[in-house]
Design an enzyme around this catalytic site. Structure first.
Site, PDB file in Angstrom:
ATOM      1  N   ASP A 251       6.159   6.893   5.125  1.00 53.75           N
ATOM      2  CA  ASP A 251       7.417   6.403   5.672  1.00 53.75           C
ATOM      3  C   ASP A 251       8.059   7.480   6.561  1.00 53.75           C
ATOM      4  O   ASP A 251       7.425   7.962   7.498  1.00 53.75           O
ATOM      5  CB  ASP A 251       8.328   5.944   4.522  1.00 53.75           C
ATOM      6  CG  ASP A 251       9.574   5.226   4.971  1.00 53.75           C
ATOM      7  OD1 ASP A 251       9.503   4.021   5.246  1.00 53.75           O
ATOM      8  OD2 ASP A 251      10.629   5.884   5.047  1.00 53.75           O
TER       9      ASP A 251
ATOM     10  N   HIS B 221       5.099  -1.440   0.018  1.00 53.50           N
ATOM     11  CA  HIS B 221       5.373  -0.319   0.929  1.00 53.50           C
ATOM     12  C   HIS B 221       5.180   1.045   0.269  1.00 53.50           C
ATOM     13  O   HIS B 221       4.721   1.984   0.906  1.00 53.50           O
ATOM     14  CB  HIS B 221       6.806  -0.444   1.437  1.00 53.50           C
ATOM     15  CG  HIS B 221       7.282   0.717   2.254  1.00 53.50           C
ATOM     16  ND1 HIS B 221       6.714   1.079   3.455  1.00 53.50           N
ATOM     17  CD2 HIS B 221       8.290   1.619   2.023  1.00 53.50           C
ATOM     18  CE1 HIS B 221       7.344   2.136   3.944  1.00 53.50           C
ATOM     19  NE2 HIS B 221       8.297   2.486   3.094  1.00 53.50           N
TER      20      HIS B 221
END
Length: 292
Positions: free
Chosen positions: A106, A273
């Site tokens: 991320d 994610h």
């Protein structure tokens, strides 16, 4: 719960702030960089496995966790990935490592690829988890991006709007990110979730995180566009992404990363994610195969 058993904590002063992190294991150095809304704790299931083969360094990025929050400026330069990556190079050199592997998830992946572009001599291998480059994200932004990645625009809104809204109910934002972006129920142990939430209860941290998103929409985008077609990532790259997430749905990740580097491999992971926390065994196996 016991996390990072055998790792030593450190706080290292850099030119812009003080970076908090942990180091453990033996072997070639590997730097682990976290995403939002996390801290270095996100690696607690992966770092011990990597530490069997590598010296593992996991840090809190500038503005997150127990790392410092330097003063902001109108141009957002202290919050750019260029500045954040510079911190990490200073930390690794202070620990005695001039060349190392980098794994980022991320926001940490955005720091990691900027580090590889700006300091090519320092990075021997780069792994990026569930991202495409910031410049490519903004170039392809459309209705789906605006609705799906609204956090990007919300946190980048002018001060003090997001700061004050988050201050009223920090758990609303943190729980939204952790719960709606993940697929594995109960993947965040209570102490870990509490640590992620705690940093969003700190006004200085919230402001620093907002400044980072403001920099992403300005300086980080500008830096990527300036480098596009002129600078390339010189080391091998591993790109992993959620099989069911936005990166898989909206992009051809390997095609995009191959526009930035010659040696790119990778693929989807059966997780949401938060790949290192949701699929730690596969993440560790992929990283061990790539970094060795």
């Amino acid at each position: 719960m016991v996390m990072f058993d055998g790792f030593e904590a450190f706080d290292i002063a850099t030119e812009g702030t003080t970076i908090h992190g942990r180091r453990g294991g033996h072997g070639p150095p590997v730097l682990l960089l976290h995403g939002i809304p996390q801290t270095h704790l996100m690696w607690h299931r992966v770092a011990p496995r990597l530490a069997e083969h590598f010296t593992v360094i996991a840090t809190d990025l500038r503005g997150y966790g127990d790392t410092g929050t330097p003063p902001s400026t109108p141009d957002n330069a202290p919050s750019s990935m260029r500045a954040i990556a510079g911190d990490q190079v200073e930390v690794m050199r202070a620990l005695g490592y001039d060349r190392f592997g980098v794994v980022g998830h991320d926001r940490g992946a955005r720091c990691a690829y900027r580090l590889a572009l700006d300091h090519p001599g320092a990075v021997d291998r780069l792994a990026v988890l569930d991202v495409v480059p910031t410049g490519d994200s903004w170039r392809r932004a459309d209705r789906k991006f605006s609705l799906g990645f609204w956090v990007w625009s919300f946190l980048a809104a002018p001060e003090p709007v997001p700061e004050q809204l988050i201050a009223r109910a920090p758990a609303v934002l943190v729980d939204h990110m952790l719960d709606s972006w993940s697929e594995v129920a109960g993947v965040f142990p209570a102490p870990v979730r509490a640590a992620y939430l705690a940093q969003f209860s700190n006004p200085a941290t919230v402001h620093a995180i907002c400044e980072e998103y403001r920099a992403a929409a300005t300086l980080d985008l500008e830096h990527d566009e300036a480098d596009r077609g002129t600078r390339r990532i010189s080391c091998p790259v591993l790109a992993l992404w959620s099989a069911t997430g936005a990166v898989a749905s909206w992009y051809e990740p390997l095609e995009i990363w191959r526009a930035w580097a010659d040696d790119v491999r990778g693929g989807p992971v059966a997780a949401g994610h938060f790949i290192p926390e949701e699929a730690p065994e596969e993440t560790a196996a992929q990283l061990l195969g790539f970094l060795n």
